[in-house]
Enzyme design. Structure first.
Site, PDB file in Angstrom:
ATOM      1  N   HIS A  76      -6.805  -1.483   7.923  1.00  0.00           N
ATOM      2  CA  HIS A  76      -5.975  -0.515   8.636  1.00  0.00           C
ATOM      3  C   HIS A  76      -6.243   0.881   8.071  1.00  0.00           C
ATOM      4  O   HIS A  76      -6.812   1.016   6.988  1.00  0.00           O
ATOM      5  CB  HIS A  76      -4.505  -0.876   8.488  1.00  0.00           C
ATOM      6  N   HIS A 105       4.182   1.178   4.296  1.00  0.00           N
ATOM      7  CA  HIS A 105       2.831   0.876   3.816  1.00  0.00           C
ATOM      8  C   HIS A 105       1.765   1.222   4.852  1.00  0.00           C
ATOM      9  O   HIS A 105       0.575   1.207   4.541  1.00  0.00           O
ATOM     10  CB  HIS A 105       2.708  -0.581   3.346  1.00  0.00           C
ATOM     11  N   ASP A 165      -7.273  -2.145  -0.299  1.00  0.00           N
ATOM     12  CA  ASP A 165      -6.342  -3.143   0.209  1.00  0.00           C
ATOM     13  C   ASP A 165      -7.167  -4.416   0.381  1.00  0.00           C
ATOM     14  O   ASP A 165      -8.223  -4.394   1.028  1.00  0.00           O
ATOM     15  CB  ASP A 165      -5.777  -2.661   1.544  1.00  0.00           C
ATOM     16  N   HIS A 217       0.803  -1.223   0.000  1.00  0.00           N
ATOM     17  CA  HIS A 217       0.000   0.000   0.000  1.00  0.00           C
ATOM     18  C   HIS A 217       0.837   1.275   0.000  1.00  0.00           C
ATOM     19  O   HIS A 217       0.280   2.374  -0.168  1.00  0.00           O
ATOM     20  CB  HIS A 217      -0.986   0.013   1.168  1.00  0.00           C
ATOM     21  N   ASP A 249      -3.654   3.292   7.774  1.00  0.00           N
ATOM     22  CA  ASP A 249      -2.456   3.720   7.036  1.00  0.00           C
ATOM     23  C   ASP A 249      -2.192   5.210   7.171  1.00  0.00           C
ATOM     24  O   ASP A 249      -1.816   5.884   6.210  1.00  0.00           O
ATOM     25  CB  ASP A 249      -2.583   3.337   5.559  1.00  0.00           C
ATOM     26  N   ASP A 280      -6.906  -6.753   2.252  1.00  0.00           N
ATOM     27  CA  ASP A 280      -7.157  -7.188   3.626  1.00  0.00           C
ATOM     28  C   ASP A 280      -8.372  -6.499   4.235  1.00  0.00           C
ATOM     29  O   ASP A 280      -8.746  -6.783   5.377  1.00  0.00           O
ATOM     30  CB  ASP A 280      -5.911  -7.036   4.505  1.00  0.00           C
ATOM     31  N   GLU A 303      -1.818  -5.095  -2.115  1.00  0.00           N
ATOM     32  CA  GLU A 303      -1.502  -6.077  -1.069  1.00  0.00           C
ATOM     33  C   GLU A 303      -1.911  -7.508  -1.414  1.00  0.00           C
ATOM     34  O   GLU A 303      -2.134  -8.326  -0.516  1.00  0.00           O
ATOM     35  CB  GLU A 303      -2.108  -5.650   0.276  1.00  0.00           C
ATOM     36  N   ASP A 343      -9.870  -0.764   3.755  1.00  0.00           N
ATOM     37  CA  ASP A 343      -8.665  -1.326   4.371  1.00  0.00           C
ATOM     38  C   ASP A 343      -8.999  -1.763   5.788  1.00  0.00           C
ATOM     39  O   ASP A 343      -9.809  -1.118   6.468  1.00  0.00           O
ATOM     40  CB  ASP A 343      -7.559  -0.252   4.409  1.00  0.00           C
TER      41      ASP A 343
END
Length: 311
Positions: A135, A150, A238, A110, A137, A240, A283, A133
């Site tokens: 997360h 990332h 992303d 990312h 970031d 994830d 990712e 995401d």
């Protein structure tokens, strides 16, 4: 600068340029540099062509293979390498948009968003961001627990962090806090939580998705960004963001994520809103994947975002 700034604009969505970014320098697990190849193998180009698009595969940004895990100031891993990749990607994205083509960027980790947003921002004065995401970031060198870049691309584009990163392609800061929407977050570092609260950044965690439903989340996202008069929207996903059941091939999986169907609904609703002016899928790590399942999911989501219908 785009002459249409100030009005709601969209690139010619019938002309798509695929840009691969085979970089894994933003983190410490090998394999995500093969993500662009995995998504091409999963039929990304063929799927978009089947939808009637004029697709050009621009190939991959050149990424030099050097010794990994260098440190800068004890905080940022592989800074020199991330800088080089980001500069090259920003230049390529800028070129593609100048040709009135819709950029679809394939990562890579990312951290590539530093370069993609830098290039996109040259064409928009008030760019909006939808960030799918697990997360957020939005770490800085002061808050990062790992030094992995990332986990910092949004902070960089907001003008926070290393001066060389935030200065890529000029126009620093490139984003406004109020023009960002997080969707699917469920693993947020303490420093990120503090910044999100301080700046009142719009966020739909998995808690909100569970309570409201994805349909309401996307409806509110669209209205929120329109109310801020953004002149373009970059969507960054992303893989994830989805639950690891559906996307096992990611470097930082977090249980309890977006379902396969919820993610397609989100893409379908964003397509209906006709507000996305660029996108990236990041990712995907084939080394950690199961029979290219994650890349296949990414390509299916591309299809939904760009107009694929069940009937």
């Amino acid at each position: 600068m785009n002459s249409k700034i100030g009005r709601w604009i969209s690139l010619d969505r019938k002309k798509i340029s695929i840009i691969g970014v085979p970089s894994d320098y933003g983190q410490q697990r090998r394999g995500v540099d093969m993500g662009p190849s995995a998504m091409r193998y999963a039929g990304a180009i063929e799927r978009l062509e089947k939808l009637g698009y004029d697709v050009i595969d621009e190939g991959d940004i050149s990424v030099h293979r050097t010794k990994r895990n260098k440190q800068y100031d004890g905080k940022l891993l592989n800074l020199e390498e991330v800088l080089e990749v980001s500069e090259r990607l920003a230049k390529k994205v800028d070129e593609v948009i100048k040709q009135d083509r819709f950029p679809v960027i394939l990562g890579g980790d990312h951290s590539i968003s530093i370069g993609s947003i830098a290039g996109i921002r040259k064409h928009y004065q008030n760019l909006g961001i939808i960030w799918f995401d697990a997360h957020t970031d939005i770490n800085t060198p002061e808050t990062t627990p790992s030094g992995n870049i990332h986990g910092m691309p949004l902070a960089v584009n907001l003008g926070l962090g290393d001066h060389r990163l935030i200065s890529i392609a000029g126009n620093a800061p490139k984003l406004k806090f109020e023009n960002i929407v997080f969707i699917g977050a469920r693993s947020i570092d303490e420093g990120e939580k503090a910044l999100i609260k301080e700046k009142n950044i719009k966020i739909f965690t998995m808690h909100e998705i569970d309570r409201m439903g994805m349909s309401k989340v996307i409806e509110e996202t669209v209205e929120y960004l329109k109310a801020r008069h953004v002149d373009g929207v970059h969507m960054s996903i992303d893989l994830d963001a989805l639950d690891p059941i559906f996307t096992p091939g990611v470097g930082t999986p977090v249980p309890g994520g977006i379902t396969y169907r919820e993610s397609h609904l989100a893409m379908e609703m964003l397509e209906e809103a006709k507000m996305i002016t660029s996108c990236e899928f990041v990712e995907v790590n084939p080394i950690l994947d199961e029979r290219n399942k994650t890349a296949n999911t990414a390509v299916a989501l591309m299809g939904s975002l760009l107009g694929e219908k069940l009937v």
